[in-house]
Design a protein around this motif. Structure first.
Motif, short mmCIF file in Angstrom:
data_model
loop_
_atom_site.label_atom_id
_atom_site.label_comp_id
_atom_site.label_asym_id
_atom_site.label_seq_id
_atom_site.Cartn_x
_atom_site.Cartn_y
_atom_site.Cartn_z
N GLY A 127 0.80 -1.23 0.00
CA GLY A 127 0.00 0.00 0.00
C GLY A 127 0.83 1.27 0.00
N LEU A 128 2.04 1.22 -0.58
CA LEU A 128 2.89 2.40 -0.62
C LEU A 128 2.37 3.42 -1.63
N THR A 129 2.71 4.66 -1.43
CA THR A 129 2.26 5.71 -2.35
C THR A 129 2.98 5.58 -3.69
N GLY A 130 2.41 6.21 -4.71
CA GLY A 130 3.02 6.16 -6.03
C GLY A 130 4.41 6.77 -6.06
N GLU A 131 4.61 7.82 -5.30
CA GLU A 131 5.92 8.49 -5.28
C GLU A 131 6.99 7.58 -4.68
N ILE A 132 6.65 6.87 -3.59
CA ILE A 132 7.61 5.95 -2.98
C ILE A 132 7.87 4.76 -3.90
N THR A 133 6.81 4.26 -4.52
CA THR A 133 6.97 3.13 -5.44
C THR A 133 7.91 3.49 -6.59
N LEU A 134 7.71 4.65 -7.17
CA LEU A 134 8.58 5.09 -8.28
C LEU A 134 10.02 5.28 -7.81
N SER A 135 10.21 5.62 -6.55
CA SER A 135 11.56 5.78 -6.01
C SER A 135 12.26 4.44 -5.85
N LEU A 136 11.46 3.37 -5.57
CA LEU A 136 12.06 2.06 -5.28
C LEU A 136 12.26 1.21 -6.54
N LEU A 137 11.55 1.49 -7.61
CA LEU A 137 11.62 0.63 -8.80
C LEU A 137 13.04 0.47 -9.37
N PRO A 138 13.86 1.54 -9.44
CA PRO A 138 15.21 1.35 -10.02
C PRO A 138 16.26 0.95 -8.99
N VAL A 153 11.04 10.10 -13.36
CA VAL A 153 9.70 9.51 -13.36
C VAL A 153 8.84 10.01 -12.21
N GLY A 154 9.36 10.91 -11.37
CA GLY A 154 8.57 11.47 -10.30
C GLY A 154 8.81 10.87 -8.93
N GLY A 155 9.91 10.12 -8.77
CA GLY A 155 10.26 9.57 -7.47
C GLY A 155 11.09 10.55 -6.65
N ILE A 156 11.63 10.05 -5.53
CA ILE A 156 12.47 10.87 -4.65
C ILE A 156 13.89 10.31 -4.69
N PRO A 157 14.84 11.03 -5.32
CA PRO A 157 16.19 10.48 -5.50
C PRO A 157 16.88 10.04 -4.21
N SER A 158 16.68 10.75 -3.11
CA SER A 158 17.34 10.36 -1.86
C SER A 158 16.84 9.00 -1.36
N ILE A 159 15.54 8.74 -1.54
CA ILE A 159 15.01 7.43 -1.16
C ILE A 159 15.55 6.35 -2.10
N SER A 160 15.66 6.68 -3.36
CA SER A 160 16.24 5.74 -4.33
C SER A 160 17.68 5.40 -3.93
N MET A 161 18.44 6.40 -3.50
CA MET A 161 19.83 6.17 -3.10
C MET A 161 19.90 5.20 -1.92
N CYS A 162 19.02 5.40 -0.94
CA CYS A 162 19.00 4.49 0.22
C CYS A 162 18.62 3.08 -0.21
N ALA A 163 17.64 2.97 -1.12
CA ALA A 163 17.21 1.65 -1.60
C ALA A 163 18.34 0.96 -2.37
N VAL A 164 19.07 1.73 -3.17
CA VAL A 164 20.20 1.18 -3.92
C VAL A 164 21.27 0.64 -2.96
N LEU A 165 21.58 1.41 -1.94
CA LEU A 165 22.61 1.00 -0.98
C LEU A 165 22.19 -0.27 -0.24
N LEU A 166 20.95 -0.31 0.24
CA LEU A 166 20.47 -1.49 0.97
C LEU A 166 20.40 -2.71 0.06
N THR A 167 19.97 -2.50 -1.18
CA THR A 167 19.91 -3.61 -2.13
C THR A 167 21.30 -4.17 -2.41
#
Length: 236
Positions: A127-138, A153-167
């Protein structure tokens, strides 16, 4: 009441531009020593260890990230030459890679589709928001590409960076014991999977285990970044 001498020392050092660069390199060396002492264990990943140490220092000293990055950005600059160096190893094995082009491209497409598709499905179920989902996809692309795609695509780059690091850290920690558990010994396939899912951190782990696995991990890293960088902005 005057502050303790160690406080004065910290204020003095904090004003020096090389402080965070020295601390970053020191944390990395300590994390590498820990991994060497553990006989190269995957759980002692040096990226994870250094990140924890630096995070604790930033938290304890109440230092903003911008101040840390201003001092340690030389390490960020070195990412460019390091990425180019990975390309050199791919070129050296160009003949072998060309003979396996069809299975490589097939694995690339399947891997990217599964990675992006499962991430979208899990975000939808949570049930995550569209903005968070778009941040996590890449999250499986290398950091610069993931942040650029996220912003496009409308995500949040800082959240994407955290997701990349954890992945990357998670992938680098589990890839070796997971493949050993299933007795999967094909080094090119192991490396390709590590680079495809865990980008640069997984590639570094692959080179630690096998040079052959590292070459295919670097290849997967580059192709996956290229594919996601072109396709995701077009379909999202």
């Amino acid at each position: 009441m005057s502050p303790p001498p160690i406080f004065d020392l910290w204020v003095f050092l904090k004003a020096k531009p090389l402080l965070w660069l020295v601390l970053t390199l020191g944390a990395w060396l300590m994390a590498r020593r820990l991994q060497d002492a553990s006989d190269g264990a995957a759980w002692a990943n040096p990226v994870a260890g250094a990140s924890v140490m630096l995070g604790l220092i930033l938290w304890m000293t109440d230092t903003p990230y911008e101040e840390f990055f201003a001092g340690a950005q030389f390490v960020h600059f070195l990412l460019g030459p390091a990425t180019i160096a990975l390309g050199v190893t791919i070129i050296e094995h160009g003949g072998t890679i060309r003979r396996q082009l069809v299975p490589i491209m097939g694995a690339l497409v399947v891997g990217v589709v599964v990675s992006v598709g499962t991430t979208w499905a899990l975000c939808h179920l949570a049930g995550l928001t569209g903005e968070i989902t778009l941040s996590l996809l890449p999250k499986s692309a290398t950091a610069p590409v993931a942040m650029a795609v996220s912003e496009r695509v409308g995500g949040i780059p800082s959240i994407s960076m955290c997701a990349v690091l954890l992945t990357g850290i998670t992938g680098a920690v589990i890839v070796t014991p997971l493949f050993n558990l299933f007795r999967f010994r094909n080094w090119p396939a192991r490396g390709f999977a590590a680079g495809l899912t865990a980008h640069g951190i997984g590639t570094a782990r692959a080179y630690q285990v096998s040079n052959e696995a590292g070459v295919y991990a670097a290849l997967a890293l580059a192709l996956a970044a290229l594919l996601q960088g072109i396709v995701l902005p077009l379909i999202l």
